[in-house]
Write a protein that holds these residues in place. Structure first.
Motif, PDB file in Angstrom:
ATOM      1  N   THR A 288       7.131   6.135  -6.596  1.00 48.90           N
ATOM      2  CA  THR A 288       6.675   7.084  -5.587  1.00 48.90           C
ATOM      3  C   THR A 288       6.428   6.333  -4.286  1.00 48.90           C
ATOM      4  OG1 THR A 288       5.626   8.442  -7.286  1.00 48.90           O
ATOM      5  CG2 THR A 288       4.975   8.843  -5.000  1.00 48.90           C
ATOM      6  N   THR A 289       7.028   6.827  -3.202  1.00 50.71           N
ATOM      7  CA  THR A 289       6.939   6.181  -1.894  1.00 50.71           C
ATOM      8  C   THR A 289       5.664   6.621  -1.177  1.00 50.71           C
ATOM      9  OG1 THR A 289       8.097   7.951  -0.717  1.00 50.71           O
ATOM     10  CG2 THR A 289       9.459   6.260  -1.784  1.00 50.71           C
ATOM     11  N   PRO A 290       5.293   5.928  -0.095  1.00 51.44           N
ATOM     12  CA  PRO A 290       4.084   6.319   0.651  1.00 51.44           C
ATOM     13  C   PRO A 290       4.112   7.745   1.173  1.00 51.44           C
ATOM     14  CG  PRO A 290       4.728   4.094   1.233  1.00 51.44           C
ATOM     15  CD  PRO A 290       5.835   4.643   0.383  1.00 51.44           C
ATOM     16  N   ASN A 291       5.324   8.316   1.397  1.00 49.78           N
ATOM     17  CA  ASN A 291       5.390   9.702   1.894  1.00 49.78           C
ATOM     18  C   ASN A 291       5.431  10.729   0.771  1.00 49.78           C
ATOM     19  OD1 ASN A 291       7.977   9.519   0.901  1.00 49.78           O
ATOM     20  ND2 ASN A 291       9.000   9.622   2.890  1.00 49.78           N
TER      21      ASN A 291
ATOM     22  N   PRO B 183       0.819  -1.215   0.000  1.00 42.29           N
ATOM     23  CA  PRO B 183       0.000   0.000   0.000  1.00 42.29           C
ATOM     24  C   PRO B 183       0.857   1.271   0.000  1.00 42.29           C
ATOM     25  CG  PRO B 183      -0.817  -1.575   1.618  1.00 42.29           C
ATOM     26  CD  PRO B 183       0.502  -2.098   1.143  1.00 42.29           C
ATOM     27  N   GLY B 184       0.470   2.225  -0.842  1.00 38.89           N
ATOM     28  CA  GLY B 184       1.145   3.519  -0.871  1.00 38.89           C
ATOM     29  C   GLY B 184       2.273   3.628  -1.865  1.00 38.89           C
TER      30      GLY B 184
END
Length: 293
Positions: free
Chosen positions: A276-279, A261-262
């Protein structure tokens, strides 16, 4: 007509400050979307191009300074440190990784890290069944003019990055070399795209993709492509084909990470991968090089 990359020609000795200044200017605006491992490889590549003679001199000095150290720690554990030429280090790691993977496939319950370390110990100290093991696959890329000594373009050791032309030629002409020499010229017999007929690519296409991509497609990951999974950029269930345009190598950890997820993995029309990372941080990996012109 052959062309030479800027900075590849031999030139008089350059003062270290001049080299640093030129590399610094070439780095301007190129930090975006690069993590530390990717940035280190870029700097190393630029240094080789800006000051090839100095780079080769330092490589020879590093090779002469190779060493093995032991540091004893707590609880009966010690650490070995080896500083050695990158091609030898890559070959040793690949051999131990192959041994470990073979045992894991046989149901061994040890972790891959444990299996790789145990494989190194077995190879150094000896054990039953070690004789006659097949050699590990290591890909060394070199363009034909450089192989023939007509140019001095850097080669590339898959999983490590650019290497000097002298090192690439030394590997290519070594009669006892364990490395696969990949000459960057059009070759016959390359696999054709298979469209939607098959989910798993045949061995010929797998080798082609390993050679062309060279490493895991995850930005900053240096794991050689031949030890990765082949991932469908557009998922098979969503209509993605099993072909050269849609397949890319991802090491097992990053292949699994794609479904967490993310995380988003996006490939544009030119083959550029953006992760693209979760942050919300994004990292970009350009498609593999196809030549030196």
């Amino acid at each position: 007509m052959s062309m030479r990359l800027p900075g590849c020609s031999r030139r008089p000795h350059v003062h270290p400050r001049g080299v640093a200044a030129e590399v610094d200017s070439l780095l301007a605006g190129r930090f975006e979307n690069r993590n530390p491992p990717a940035l280190r490889r870029l700097v190393n590549s630029l240094l080789m191009r800006v000051d090839p003679d100095g780079y080769e001199r330092r490589r020879q000095e590093k090779m002469a300074a190779r060493r093995l150290e032991i540091r004893h720690g707590d609880h009966g554990s010690s650490t070995l440190f080896a500083e050695l030429p990158s091609d030898r280090a890559q070959a040793l790691y690949a051999a131990c990784d192959r041994d470990a993977l073979a045992k894991k496939r046989q149901g061994d319950k040890r972790t891959m890290d444990q299996l790789r370390l145990d494989a190194l110990v077995e190879r150094c100290l000896g054990s039953h069944g070690c004789a006659g093991k097949p050699k590990a696959q290591i890909f060394v890329h070199i363009d034909l003019p450089t192989l023939l000594g007509l140019r001095d373009n850097p080669g590339e050791l898959a999983g490590c990055g650019d290497i000097s032309p002298e090192m690439a030629r030394a590997i290519a002409f070594d009669a006892d070399s364990v490395w696969n020499r990949i000459i960057d010229e059009p070759m016959t017999g390359l696999p054709v795209d298979l469209g939607r007929e098959n989910y798993r690519p045949p061995s010929a296409m797998r080798k082609y993709l390993h050679v062309t991509h060279r490493t895991c497609s995850m930005p900053g990951c240096n794991r050689p492509a031949q030890y990765t999974d082949l991932d469908h950029a557009q998922a098979w269930k969503d209509g993605g084909g099993t072909d050269k345009a849609n397949l890319r190598p991802l090491c097992r950890a990053h292949h699994v990470l794609r479904d967490e997820p993310g995380w988003t993995f996006t490939t544009n029309d030119t083959g550029t991968l953006t992760v693209t990372t979760p942050n919300g941080r994004s990292y970009t990996e350009e498609p593999p090089r196809t030549g030196f012109a």
